[in-house]
Enzyme design. Sequence first.
Site, PDB file in Angstrom:
ATOM      1  N   GLU A   1      72.926 113.185  37.936  1.00 28.02           N
ATOM      2  CA  GLU A   1      71.537 113.626  37.808  1.00 28.02           C
ATOM      3  C   GLU A   1      70.969 114.006  39.185  1.00 28.02           C
ATOM      4  O   GLU A   1      71.373 113.464  40.207  1.00 28.02           O
ATOM      5  CB  GLU A   1      70.691 112.514  37.186  1.00 28.02           C
TER       6      GLU A   1
ATOM      7  N   CYS B   1      66.249 115.443  45.253  1.00 24.44           N
ATOM      8  CA  CYS B   1      66.958 114.168  45.383  1.00 24.44           C
ATOM      9  C   CYS B   1      68.336 114.342  44.743  1.00 24.44           C
ATOM     10  O   CYS B   1      68.427 114.586  43.535  1.00 24.44           O
ATOM     11  CB  CYS B   1      66.146 113.080  44.668  1.00 24.44           C
TER      12      CYS B   1
ATOM     13  N   CYS C   1      73.544  96.793  42.980  1.00 18.61           N
ATOM     14  CA  CYS C   1      72.169  96.303  43.176  1.00 18.61           C
ATOM     15  C   CYS C   1      71.570  95.972  41.808  1.00 18.61           C
ATOM     16  O   CYS C   1      71.638  96.784  40.879  1.00 18.61           O
ATOM     17  CB  CYS C   1      71.318  97.340  43.902  1.00 18.61           C
TER      18      CYS C   1
ATOM     19  N   CYS D   1      62.947 106.409  41.439  1.00 21.12           N
ATOM     20  CA  CYS D   1      63.995 105.669  42.184  1.00 21.12           C
ATOM     21  C   CYS D   1      64.663 104.641  41.298  1.00 21.12           C
ATOM     22  O   CYS D   1      63.999 103.835  40.657  1.00 21.12           O
ATOM     23  CB  CYS D   1      63.380 104.878  43.334  1.00 21.12           C
TER      24      CYS D   1
ATOM     25  N   CYS E   1      68.956  98.378  39.912  1.00 21.27           N
ATOM     26  CA  CYS E   1      69.216  99.825  39.895  1.00 21.27           C
ATOM     27  C   CYS E   1      70.062 100.247  38.697  1.00 21.27           C
ATOM     28  O   CYS E   1      71.111  99.648  38.421  1.00 21.27           O
ATOM     29  CB  CYS E   1      69.915 100.213  41.195  1.00 21.27           C
TER      30      CYS E   1
ATOM     31  N   CYS F   1      78.133 104.215  40.750  1.00 19.47           N
ATOM     32  CA  CYS F   1      78.000 103.499  42.021  1.00 19.47           C
ATOM     33  C   CYS F   1      78.655 102.139  41.891  1.00 19.47           C
ATOM     34  O   CYS F   1      78.600 101.522  40.827  1.00 19.47           O
ATOM     35  CB  CYS F   1      76.515 103.334  42.355  1.00 19.47           C
TER      36      CYS F   1
HETATM   37  N1  SAH Z   1      72.681 103.842  47.496  1.00 19.62           N
HETATM   38  C1  SAH Z   1      71.602 104.246  48.313  1.00 19.62           C
HETATM   39  C2  SAH Z   1      70.758 105.380  47.732  1.00 19.62           C
HETATM   40  C3  SAH Z   1      70.374 105.290  46.284  1.00 19.62           C
HETATM   41  S1  SAH Z   1      68.883 104.700  45.689  1.00 19.62           S
HETATM   42  C4  SAH Z   1      70.727 103.067  48.649  1.00 19.62           C
HETATM   43  O1  SAH Z   1      70.960 101.990  48.132  1.00 19.62           O
HETATM   44  O2  SAH Z   1      69.848 103.212  49.487  1.00 19.62           O
HETATM   45  C5  SAH Z   1      67.480 105.180  46.535  1.00 19.62           C
HETATM   46  C6  SAH Z   1      66.479 104.030  46.689  1.00 19.62           C
HETATM   47  O3  SAH Z   1      65.957 103.554  45.416  1.00 19.62           O
HETATM   48  C7  SAH Z   1      67.116 102.808  47.348  1.00 19.62           C
HETATM   49  O4  SAH Z   1      66.225 102.290  48.294  1.00 19.62           O
HETATM   50  C8  SAH Z   1      67.260 101.856  46.174  1.00 19.62           C
HETATM   51  O5  SAH Z   1      67.399 100.531  46.571  1.00 19.62           O
HETATM   52  C9  SAH Z   1      65.984 102.138  45.410  1.00 19.62           C
HETATM   53  N2  SAH Z   1      65.975 101.638  44.034  1.00 19.62           N
HETATM   54  C10 SAH Z   1      67.010 101.384  43.219  1.00 19.62           C
HETATM   55  N3  SAH Z   1      66.588 100.923  42.029  1.00 19.62           N
HETATM   56  C11 SAH Z   1      65.242 100.899  42.085  1.00 19.62           C
HETATM   57  C12 SAH Z   1      64.226 100.535  41.163  1.00 19.62           C
HETATM   58  N4  SAH Z   1      64.515 100.117  39.935  1.00 19.62           N
HETATM   59  N5  SAH Z   1      62.953 100.643  41.575  1.00 19.62           N
HETATM   60  C13 SAH Z   1      62.643 101.088  42.808  1.00 19.62           C
HETATM   61  N6  SAH Z   1      63.554 101.445  43.714  1.00 19.62           N
HETATM   62  C14 SAH Z   1      64.836 101.347  43.367  1.00 19.62           C
END
Ligand code: SAH
Length: 342
Positions: free
Chosen positions: A93, A106, A117, A333, A120, A113
Amino acid sequence: MEKEDILSLSAEELADELEALGEKKFRAGQIFEWLHVKRAVSFDEMTNISLALRTKLSDKFYINRLNIVRKLESSIDNTVKYLYELSDGNHIETVLMDYKHGNSLCISTQVGCKMGCRFCASTIAGFKRNLLPSEMLEQIYEAERDSGRKVESLVLMGIGEPLDNYDNVVKFLKLLSCPKGKNLSLRHVSVSTCGLVDRIYDLAENRFGLTLSVSLHASSNERRSEIMPVNKRYDINELLAACRDYIEKTGRRISFEYAVIRGVNDSQQDADKLIKLLHGINCHVNLIPVNEIKERDFKSDRQSVQNFMHMLEKGGLNVTVRRTLGSDINAACGQLRREYEI
Ligand code: SAH
């Protein structure tokens, strides 16, 4: 013979390939322009190239393309989310956003991945493979073709961990900023990482002018390890040491991302620890009200985000709250996924 991915080749590599085919090197400039400026999708379009060479090219190379499988347009803002199919049938996406200063895209850097986390959605279906430089470029080229909008800035914050696909990402950044191609200044690019420390040191050596965003999300190792497994490999101290090195080498300040999760990381104690940790580091803190995903129970509310922001400001930190775009189409995000539902 398997064909080669011509869109991932730098201008120099393309020149070498042409020489190997017994052609004049300057032809490479013309072909590179067809691919990256005129955005040709087939060799037949390259009308200033002889038919014989076009045939040689199509015998040896393919032009990688992404197919738009679905497109969702937000009714709140001008955000568009594209679901792309890759040539091997996998999906990713990409989100096109409309900011005051122009269109920002973006992009994803991997299919799925492996970072795990907790909050996410991109990690839920696991990891499939790295994206090629051409597949990162094509996310831009296809969004521009479809929308008629010009992408003026880019964030590597879609699906995947960019620094876990380091070589392809670096190659992509060089192609993207190549004056003979899209020619996007890396000043308009942000790369986000969950904190792969070794790669942060490597990236610093390139001295790109890009903005490094580091997903911190907690101010103690205990809490960070609970929500971000990567912290068990590289803890907060190691991460911040790499960040200091990055700032020193590149002269760029770092943006720390912090998804505010009610009852998890938004107390006064969390704020105090964060203030202490970031003291003296040339940085900016970007708070993201955590976006909800259906598999988890993490929540956020405007008020607690505001309160947390004030706590940090009182401690002298530079803080902003990220605007949430495209939340009605699950484009915010952490809401992008490898597996989609129709
Ligand atoms: N893998 C990279 C980039 C992907 S995500 C990273 O971890 O930075 C981009 C941003 O969105 C990251 O800061 C991630 O931690 C954040 N993110 C992921 N899930 C989220 C959520 N449910 N709400 C808000 N931010 C989130």
